[in-house]
Design a protein around this motif. Structure first.
Motif, mmCIF file in Angstrom:
data_model
loop_
_atom_site.group_PDB
_atom_site.id
_atom_site.type_symbol
_atom_site.label_atom_id
_atom_site.label_comp_id
_atom_site.label_asym_id
_atom_site.label_seq_id
_atom_site.Cartn_x
_atom_site.Cartn_y
_atom_site.Cartn_z
ATOM 1 N N LYS A 89 0.522 -1.306 -0.061
ATOM 2 C CA LYS A 89 0.707 0.074 0.359
ATOM 3 C C LYS A 89 0.964 1.217 -0.084
ATOM 4 C CE LYS A 89 -3.645 1.961 2.788
ATOM 5 N NZ LYS A 89 -5.536 1.806 3.125
ATOM 6 N N LEU A 90 1.832 1.247 0.685
ATOM 7 C CA LEU A 90 2.904 2.788 1.105
ATOM 8 C C LEU A 90 3.214 2.443 -0.601
ATOM 9 C CD1 LEU A 90 4.400 4.613 2.710
ATOM 10 C CD2 LEU A 90 6.071 2.784 3.201
ATOM 11 N N HIS A 91 3.837 1.771 -0.876
ATOM 12 C CA HIS A 91 4.606 1.949 -1.992
ATOM 13 C C HIS A 91 3.950 2.190 -3.526
ATOM 14 C CE1 HIS A 91 8.616 0.501 -0.660
ATOM 15 N NE2 HIS A 91 7.696 -0.573 -0.920
ATOM 16 N N SER A 92 2.369 1.803 -3.927
ATOM 17 C CA SER A 92 1.454 2.333 -4.667
ATOM 18 C C SER A 92 0.904 3.805 -4.509
ATOM 19 C CB SER A 92 0.328 1.025 -4.552
ATOM 20 O OG SER A 92 0.029 1.281 -3.379
ATOM 21 N N SER A 93 1.702 4.578 -3.491
ATOM 22 C CA SER A 93 0.889 4.906 -3.322
ATOM 23 C C SER A 93 1.994 6.636 -3.398
ATOM 24 C CB SER A 93 0.298 5.268 -1.474
ATOM 25 O OG SER A 93 1.223 5.442 -0.603
ATOM 26 N N GLU A 94 3.345 5.930 -3.412
ATOM 27 C CA GLU A 94 3.807 6.986 -4.077
ATOM 28 C C GLU A 94 4.002 6.833 -5.081
ATOM 29 O OE1 GLU A 94 7.040 5.126 -1.615
ATOM 30 O OE2 GLU A 94 7.089 5.819 0.242
#
Length: 134
Positions: free
Chosen positions: A128-133
């Motif tokens: 989730k963190l990587h997809s929001s970045e």
């Protein structure tokens, strides 16, 4: 230091409590719930224990580390105390330890499942963190 009739050296409650890392209250409680024998008293009313009782105390500490309850220790004391025969106590101890092994196995299974859930959730959070970045 006081001795018994067989010239066994008796150990004061304070000395044995320090030696075992216990409180004197714990030792008195063990007497109250009958997992050790009541200790002989000096003329001043101080408690003293025989080397045999001190060995039992060490055994109780090991049983406690293994997770045995006071009730289970009382059962063992009764089994052993009835005839002072280890062939009576040891089978009972094995039964109790088998129950505890099963409980530990069940806890380990639950912890392994919990660990897997936490790892999976962590991975989701990383994704989730990587997809929001992006």
């Amino acid at each position: 230091m006081p001795t018994t009739e067989q010239t066994e050296e008796l150990i004061s409650i304070g000395d044995i409590a320090k030696k075992l890392g216990l409180t004197t209250r714990t030792l008195r409680y063990w007497e109250e719930v009958n997992i050790i024998e009541a200790s002989p008293r000096s003329e001043g009313g101080n408690r003293f224990y025989t080397p045999y009782t001190v060995r039992r105390m060490r055994f109780i500490l090991k049983l406690k580390e293994l997770g045995l309850t006071i009730k289970e220790m009382q059962d063992l004391y009764v089994a052993y105390g009835n005839a002072k025969r280890t062939e009576i106590m040891i089978p009972r101890l094995i039964e109790i330890l088998d129950v505890h092994i099963n409980k530990v196995d069940e806890k380990m299974e639950r912890l392994a499942s919990l660990r897997k859930d936490i790892v999976d959730y962590r991975l989701k959070m990383i994704e989730k963190l990587h997809s929001s970045e992006s």
